[in-house]
Design a protein around this motif. Structure first.
Motif, PDB file in Angstrom:
ATOM      1  N   UNK A   1      47.560  79.754 -12.016  1.00 43.49           N
ATOM      2  CA  UNK A   1      48.557  78.963 -11.363  1.00 43.49           C
ATOM      3  C   UNK A   1      48.267  77.550 -11.447  1.00 43.49           C
ATOM      4  N   UNK A   2      47.068  77.142 -10.847  1.00 37.11           N
ATOM      5  CA  UNK A   2      46.693  75.954 -10.849  1.00 37.11           C
ATOM      6  C   UNK A   2      46.424  75.110 -12.245  1.00 37.11           C
TER       7      UNK A   2
ATOM      8  N   UNK B   1      43.671  87.684  -6.000  1.00 38.85           N
ATOM      9  CA  UNK B   1      44.614  86.623  -5.660  1.00 38.85           C
ATOM     10  C   UNK B   1      44.125  85.290  -5.882  1.00 38.85           C
ATOM     11  N   UNK B   2      42.786  85.271  -5.711  1.00 42.33           N
ATOM     12  CA  UNK B   2      42.223  83.856  -5.997  1.00 42.33           C
ATOM     13  C   UNK B   2      42.203  83.642  -7.588  1.00 42.33           C
TER      14      UNK B   2
ATOM     15  N   UNK C   1      51.328  73.168  -4.580  1.00 40.96           N
ATOM     16  CA  UNK C   1      50.669  72.351  -5.531  1.00 40.96           C
ATOM     17  C   UNK C   1      51.382  71.469  -6.396  1.00 40.96           C
TER      18      UNK C   1
ATOM     19  N   UNK D   1      41.121  90.215  -2.596  1.00 41.69           N
ATOM     20  CA  UNK D   1      40.998  88.605  -2.588  1.00 41.69           C
ATOM     21  C   UNK D   1      40.617  88.007  -3.733  1.00 41.69           C
TER      22      UNK D   1
ATOM     23  N   UNK E   1      42.931  85.191   2.301  1.00 44.66           N
ATOM     24  CA  UNK E   1      43.929  85.777   1.435  1.00 44.66           C
ATOM     25  C   UNK E   1      44.708  87.022   2.067  1.00 44.66           C
ATOM     26  N   UNK E   2      43.863  87.592   2.722  1.00 45.72           N
ATOM     27  CA  UNK E   2      44.615  89.064   3.475  1.00 45.72           C
ATOM     28  C   UNK E   2      45.595  88.568   4.309  1.00 45.72           C
TER      29      UNK E   2
ATOM     30  N   UNK F   1      44.712  84.834  -9.540  1.00 45.02           N
ATOM     31  CA  UNK F   1      46.256  84.398  -9.851  1.00 45.02           C
ATOM     32  C   UNK F   1      46.393  82.855  -9.526  1.00 45.02           C
ATOM     33  N   UNK F   2      45.872  82.498  -8.358  1.00 49.90           N
ATOM     34  CA  UNK F   2      46.108  81.113  -8.085  1.00 49.90           C
ATOM     35  C   UNK F   2      45.295  80.157  -9.120  1.00 49.90           C
ATOM     36  N   UNK F   3      43.944  80.314  -9.458  1.00 49.88           N
ATOM     37  CA  UNK F   3      43.266  79.643 -10.592  1.00 49.88           C
ATOM     38  C   UNK F   3      44.143  79.514 -11.665  1.00 49.88           C
TER      39      UNK F   3
ATOM     40  N   UNK G   1      55.847  76.987 -13.589  1.00 52.70           N
ATOM     41  CA  UNK G   1      56.110  76.554 -12.330  1.00 52.70           C
ATOM     42  C   UNK G   1      57.789  76.540 -11.869  1.00 52.70           C
TER      43      UNK G   1
ATOM     44  N   UNK H   1      48.031  76.317 -15.014  1.00 52.57           N
ATOM     45  CA  UNK H   1      49.327  76.048 -15.628  1.00 52.57           C
ATOM     46  C   UNK H   1      50.044  74.769 -15.124  1.00 52.57           C
ATOM     47  N   UNK H   2      49.826  74.855 -13.790  1.00 48.85           N
ATOM     48  CA  UNK H   2      50.334  73.353 -13.112  1.00 48.85           C
ATOM     49  C   UNK H   2      49.654  72.182 -13.816  1.00 48.85           C
ATOM     50  N   UNK H   3      48.618  72.150 -14.024  1.00 48.32           N
ATOM     51  CA  UNK H   3      47.741  70.917 -14.283  1.00 48.32           C
ATOM     52  C   UNK H   3      48.195  70.613 -16.007  1.00 48.32           C
TER      53      UNK H   3
ATOM     54  N   UNK I   1      51.026  71.429 -17.129  1.00 46.54           N
ATOM     55  CA  UNK I   1      52.420  70.864 -16.956  1.00 46.54           C
ATOM     56  C   UNK I   1      52.439  69.446 -16.609  1.00 46.54           C
TER      57      UNK I   1
ATOM     58  N   UNK J   1      38.132  85.582   1.908  1.00 41.05           N
ATOM     59  CA  UNK J   1      38.859  86.690   1.955  1.00 41.05           C
ATOM     60  C   UNK J   1      39.988  86.956   2.890  1.00 41.05           C
TER      61      UNK J   1
ATOM     62  N   UNK K   1      52.873  83.712  -4.649  1.00 40.70           N
ATOM     63  CA  UNK K   1      52.357  82.707  -5.649  1.00 40.70           C
ATOM     64  C   UNK K   1      53.392  81.629  -5.774  1.00 40.70           C
TER      65      UNK K   1
END
Lengths: 191, 141
Positions: B56-57, B49-50, A56, B46, A27-28, B52-54, A107, B59-61, B63, A24, A49
């Protein structure tokens, strides 16, 4: 950074795992970094993002010797600087993505560029924001001096000298300024 | 004269540059406290955000998989000898093919002029694979 060989950078899977395991606090820290760099028209969440997408997608490599959180924060910083450079040199945007891939939106880099009219409005807004930042520290001359110095691009040691503070007091004041700005953004101030 | 390219935002980015190091000199505990002080909940933020990252990940995979599939198909097409297709010729062949009996209603109801070049090429290749288009006869066009 250019002389880092392949063994000196994280593999994509390692990078994905490291980000997936952010705490956490990590992320903060990224959120607060993005809040500082998300100047109009970017939003902090978008900036985070975008930095993660670039990481990535492999367009930036993470050296093993630096923390992944710092790496993503530097990517955020780099995106903000790139945007300003694009304005100065009016570079054309070139997609880094394969045109044959269907639905590349997922992306595709966010578009931060302003046209001249938008920029005039943005400049006005920015001047207002600068005044709001100074008002946040109304009555605190040293904090306002630090803000004015930072806005004018005065760096580290020179800035400290102007304030007349020793290193410890300066660091403490700088933290106070940073926290107050971050908290103001958290509560609705936009840069 | 005002420089229209002058960007006032540069100043705010300079400010951010000077404050960035402090963010990394602040302990985890203090960073979490700051967010709570500002009325936020680090665990909730947190988690968002986690998440959203998942996404994104994922979608990236996807693609990357699509790109790999497109690459494989391109190689297969080359192996089959379909190197270069004249798009205007492909449109004409497709138009004639749509008029043939034996195609599905969906296929017959399509008009080649409504299709993008990419769609034309995809359908053109599909109809070759299905035997509707004979590439040898097509050469006589």
């Amino acid at each position: 950074m250019n002389d880092i060989d392949a063994a000196g950078v994280l593999l994509r899977e390692e990078l994905e795992d490291a980000i997936g395991n952010f705490s956490d606090a990590d992320w903060m820290r990224l959120r607060r970094t993005a809040q500082l760099y998300a100047v109009y028209p970017a939003e902090p969440d978008e900036l985070v993002q975008e930095a993660l997408c670039r990481a990535i997608a492999g367009s930036r490599k993470c050296p093993r010797r630096i923390s992944v959180v710092r790496f993503v924060a530097e990517a955020i910083r780099s995106i903000a600087h790139d945007e300003l450079q694009k304005v100065e040199y009016q570079r054309d945007e070139v997609s880094v993505h394969d045109e044959t891939v269907e639905n590349p939106d997922a992306i595709t880099p966010i578009e931060l560029r302003l046209n001249p009219e938008e920029r005039m409005v943005s400049n006005e807004q920015t001047r207002e924001t600068e005044n709001q930042l100074l008002e946040l520290f109304d009555g605190d001359d040293q904090a306002q001096l630090i803000i004015l110095g930072m806005l004018s691009g005065t760096e580290g040691a020179e800035l400290r000298e102007i304030t007349g503070l020793d290193q410890t007091s300066f660091n403490s004041k700088r933290r106070f300024v940073r926290r107050k700005i971050n908290n103001a953004i958290e509560n609705g101030l936009t840069l | 004269m005002t420089d229209r390219r002058h960007d006032e935002r540069k100043k705010l980015v300079s400010l951010a540059d000077e404050l960035l190091d402090d963010l990394f000199a602040t302990s985890d505990e203090d960073i979490l406290k700051e967010v709570v002080e500002a009325g936020g909940d680090p665990a909730v933020i947190g988690a968002q955000m986690r998440e959203r990252f998942e996404k994104t990940l994922m979608l990236s995979r996807k693609e990357r998989m699509k790109a790999a599939r497109a690459g494989r198909m391109a190689v297969e097409d080359n192996v089959e000898g379909t190197n270069v297709v004249d798009i205007s010729k492909a449109r004409e062949v497709l138009r004639l093919a749509f008029q043939k009996d034996g195609l599905s209603m969906a296929a017959r109801n399509e008009t080649e002029s409504d299709l993008t070049d990419e769609e034309v090429l995809r359908k053109y290749n599909d109809l070759i694979h299905l035997g509707v288009i004979d590439t040898e006869k097509e050469d006589e066009l």
